[in-house]
Design a protein around this motif. Structure first.
Motif, PDB file in Angstrom:
ATOM      1  N   UNK A  80       0.827  -1.217   0.000  1.00 30.30           N
ATOM      2  CA  UNK A  80       0.000   0.000   0.000  1.00 30.30           C
ATOM      3  C   UNK A  80       0.856   1.259   0.000  1.00 30.30           C
ATOM      4  N   UNK A  81       1.963   1.231   0.737  1.00 26.38           N
ATOM      5  CA  UNK A  81       2.848   2.397   0.770  1.00 26.38           C
ATOM      6  C   UNK A  81       3.461   2.653  -0.603  1.00 26.38           C
ATOM      7  N   UNK A  82       3.877   1.582  -1.272  1.00 22.86           N
ATOM      8  CA  UNK A  82       4.463   1.725  -2.611  1.00 22.86           C
ATOM      9  C   UNK A  82       3.453   2.341  -3.574  1.00 22.86           C
ATOM     10  N   UNK A  83       2.229   1.853  -3.547  1.00 19.19           N
ATOM     11  CA  UNK A  83       1.204   2.359  -4.461  1.00 19.19           C
ATOM     12  C   UNK A  83       0.896   3.826  -4.161  1.00 19.19           C
ATOM     13  N   UNK A  84       0.824   4.167  -2.887  1.00 13.14           N
ATOM     14  CA  UNK A  84       0.552   5.563  -2.505  1.00 13.14           C
ATOM     15  C   UNK A  84       1.663   6.490  -2.977  1.00 13.14           C
ATOM     16  N   UNK A  85       2.917   6.077  -2.758  1.00 11.86           N
ATOM     17  CA  UNK A  85       4.053   6.895  -3.194  1.00 11.86           C
ATOM     18  C   UNK A  85       4.066   7.018  -4.707  1.00 11.86           C
ATOM     19  N   UNK A  86       3.750   5.931  -5.397  1.00 10.48           N
ATOM     20  CA  UNK A  86       3.688   5.950  -6.867  1.00 10.48           C
ATOM     21  C   UNK A  86       2.633   6.964  -7.345  1.00 10.48           C
ATOM     22  N   UNK A  87       1.491   7.005  -6.658  1.00 12.53           N
ATOM     23  CA  UNK A  87       0.459   8.000  -6.994  1.00 12.53           C
ATOM     24  C   UNK A  87       0.996   9.422  -6.827  1.00 12.53           C
ATOM     25  N   UNK A  88       1.727   9.633  -5.738  1.00 10.67           N
ATOM     26  CA  UNK A  88       2.329  10.954  -5.504  1.00 10.67           C
ATOM     27  C   UNK A  88       3.307  11.309  -6.627  1.00 10.67           C
ATOM     28  N   UNK A  89       4.125  10.354  -7.029  1.00  7.54           N
ATOM     29  CA  UNK A  89       5.109  10.600  -8.100  1.00  7.54           C
ATOM     30  C   UNK A  89       4.413  10.978  -9.404  1.00  7.54           C
ATOM     31  N   UNK A  90       3.299  10.325  -9.672  1.00  3.23           N
ATOM     32  CA  UNK A  90       2.525  10.637 -10.879  1.00  3.23           C
ATOM     33  C   UNK A  90       2.039  12.076 -10.837  1.00  3.23           C
ATOM     34  N   UNK A  91       1.510  12.503  -9.698  1.00  3.09           N
ATOM     35  CA  UNK A  91       1.036  13.889  -9.551  1.00  3.09           C
ATOM     36  C   UNK A  91       2.188  14.871  -9.648  1.00  3.09           C
ATOM     37  N   UNK A  92       3.296  14.549  -9.000  1.00  6.74           N
ATOM     38  CA  UNK A  92       4.451  15.442  -9.000  1.00  6.74           C
ATOM     39  C   UNK A  92       4.998  15.645 -10.406  1.00  6.74           C
ATOM     40  N   UNK A  93       5.045  14.584 -11.213  1.00  2.00           N
ATOM     41  CA  UNK A  93       5.612  14.655 -12.559  1.00  2.00           C
ATOM     42  C   UNK A  93       4.820  15.493 -13.530  1.00  2.00           C
ATOM     43  N   UNK A  94       3.534  15.737 -13.217  1.00  3.63           N
ATOM     44  CA  UNK A  94       2.715  16.600 -14.044  1.00  3.63           C
ATOM     45  C   UNK A  94       2.282  15.978 -15.362  1.00  3.63           C
ATOM     46  N   UNK A  95       1.537  16.723 -16.150  1.00  2.77           N
ATOM     47  CA  UNK A  95       0.962  16.178 -17.391  1.00  2.77           C
ATOM     48  C   UNK A  95       1.990  15.800 -18.445  1.00  2.77           C
ATOM     49  N   UNK A  96       3.185  16.372 -18.373  1.00  2.00           N
ATOM     50  CA  UNK A  96       4.229  16.031 -19.345  1.00  2.00           C
ATOM     51  C   UNK A  96       5.079  14.839 -18.899  1.00  2.00           C
ATOM     52  N   UNK A  97       4.818  14.334 -17.715  1.00  2.00           N
ATOM     53  CA  UNK A  97       5.546  13.148 -17.253  1.00  2.00           C
ATOM     54  C   UNK A  97       7.036  13.389 -17.098  1.00  2.00           C
ATOM     55  N   UNK A  98       7.420  14.480 -16.434  1.00  2.00           N
ATOM     56  CA  UNK A  98       8.841  14.770 -16.260  1.00  2.00           C
ATOM     57  C   UNK A  98       9.507  13.675 -15.416  1.00  2.00           C
ATOM     58  N   UNK A  99       8.745  13.079 -14.497  1.00  2.00           N
ATOM     59  CA  UNK A  99       9.237  11.876 -13.812  1.00  2.00           C
ATOM     60  C   UNK A  99       8.835  10.706 -14.704  1.00  2.00           C
TER      61      UNK A  99
END
Length: 465
Positions: A80-99
């Motif tokens: 669950x922690x991995x999935x939550x962090x992954x969701x955060x990374x998706x939001x952080x990377x923005x619409x252009x997917x910089x991450x």
């Protein structure tokens, strides 16, 4: 020389003479660069003043190793922690997917469960990739899960080839190429992790190895990525430093001599000599499209390049965040602290408790007049972290006034200044506390209690609080 081809370099529109080939230099004894790395002395940084030109790619990105290298150095995350962090990374990377990507282990059921759940999210970015042992069985596992790319460890210094693997360079090269070919046979794109590249023979092993990998990529029509791993943090970004320690020299060699396109080069740095961030930025500036990072720099020994640092390096180099939501960084820091129990050192840039907190009275006086004087940028806008003043014996009237304005969100005409009666009374109380022998910082709860007590003794017209 007369047989070398002249061609047009489309990056700088100049005619260039084709570089001579770099064959594998198979040695009978390991070259451990003892002149640079005398184990019983501090490593040496040598120079030959060979200057490498900037070669900043049009597009750069960040890749994440929080769940791989980051997880090797701490207690494993739950699914669950991995999935939550992954969701955060998706939001952080923005619409252009910089991450751009995030890599995962596949060894345990917990890891595989996390991979499946992250892939079910359906995000284009970060792409879910893996890191596996170099075996046919693991390649099949990657294909079965539905991944398009995987990392493969290919240690490239003589320290590893001779001392750990007990091979010669030729034996290591042949072994690695057979493993990469097996990966390509399954239709998976290999990402070759050149472990310990900053202690390797760049021209005698790394470049000829890259040339062979590029040939395999062309043969199978599948891109083969090169991750340059500064495993021990020996890399330096100084102009004119010698390889293998020169970051720009390594990137130049991969591009110009090894024939590796920028889009297939990624830098993976460690922080043993406090250079992880500057070395990663240097890799970008000299031709690598990708830098590999972990959240808060959590990783082996001194850690990896902090991902949040490279978000702001990106913005400074490109002049834009390209849609990245940097307030997510603060949310991630709070999640790691409250839900995972990770203690972030308080002075860590961008995420530490004290990163934008001042205690000095003279600084607080400046902040009260204009917060730009002592704040790196609008931290409230970009990180949802307003600049703060911590009240102590050195805060002075200005520090107390700034604390009140920040805590109660008082702005403009409603803000108090250092001559406000409440501020003066609180200053008297603070002075009494420290004159009585107190050595700790005043807490928020204490200040609120004192404010309430002071306000009770003043008329309503005397204060705006």
């Amino acid at each position: 020389m007369e047989n070398r081809k002249v061609f047009m370099n489309r990056q700088n529109n100049l005619l260039q003479l084709e570089e001579h080939l770099y064959p594998l230099v198979d040695v009978s004894h390991p070259n451990v660069f003892r002149n640079l790395f005398p184990y019983d002395e501090v490593p040496k940084i040598a120079f030959n003043d060979r200057i490498v030109p900037h070669n900043f790619p049009e597009e750069i990105w960040i890749t994440d190793t929080t769940f791989r290298d980051g997880q090797q150095s701490r207690a494993p995350y739950t699914t669950d922690q991995i999935v939550t962090i992954y969701d955060y990374l998706h939001r952080l990377g923005g619409p252009k997917g910089i991450i751009r990507q995030s890599e995962f282990f596949l060894y345990s059921k917990k890891d595989r469960d996390a991979v499946y759940k992250c892939m079910e999210r359906g995000y284009e970015f970060p792409e879910v990739t893996s890191w596996i042992r170099a075996s046919k069985k693991d390649f099949e596992l990657v294909k079965e899960i539905g991944m398009k790319e995987t990392g493969i460890l290919v240690s490239c210094s003589d320290y590893h080839i001779f001392y750990k693997m007990k091979m010669t360079r030729r034996e290591a090269l042949n072994h690695y190429l057979s493993v990469v070919r097996e990966c390509l046979e399954t239709g998976i794109a290999p990402r070759c992790h050149f472990e310990d590249i900053t202690r390797s023979d760049i021209h005698g092993f790394v470049i000829p190895f890259c040339m062979e990998l590029m040939k395999l990529g062309e043969e199978y029509r599948i891109p083969v990525k090169i991750r340059a791993c500064d495993t021990m943090g020996y890399g330096v970004n100084f102009s004119g430093a010698v390889i293998p320690r020169s970051v720009q020299g390594i990137i130049y060699g991969l591009l110009t001599h090894g024939g590796v396109p920028s889009a297939l080069i990624e830098w993976h740095g460690h922080n043993d000599f406090y250079k992880a961030v500057t070395n990663s930025t240097t890799a970008w500036l000299y031709g690598a499209c990708g830098v590999n990072c972990s959240l808060f720099g959590i990783g082996e020994r001194t850690g990896n390049t902090p991902l949040e640092a490279m978000v702001f390096e990106y913005a400074q180099l490109k002049g834009t965040l390209d849609g990245m939501d940097t307030t997510v960084i603060t949310e991630l820091a709070e999640y790691f602290t409250k839900e995972i129990g990770y203690k972030i050192p308080p002075r860590t840039p961008f995420v530490g408790k004290n990163f934008n907190v001042t205690r000095a009275g003279i600084h607080a006086d400046g902040l009260l007049k204009n917060e730009e004087i002592y704040n790196i940028f609008d931290t409230e806008k970009f990180l949802n972290r307003p600049v703060l003043v911590s009240v102590s014996n050195t805060s002075g009237l200005a520090g107390i006034a700034h604390w009140i304005n920040t805590y109660f969100k008082l702005k403009g005409a409603n803000a108090v200044d250092k001559n406000d009666p409440v501020v003066i009374k609180i200053k008297e109380w603070v002075d009494e506390e420290y004159e009585s022998g107190r050595v700790t910082v005043i807490t928020d709860d204490e200040l609120i209690a004192v404010i309430d007590k002071v306000k009770a003794g003043l008329s309503k017209e005397d204060t705006v609080i």
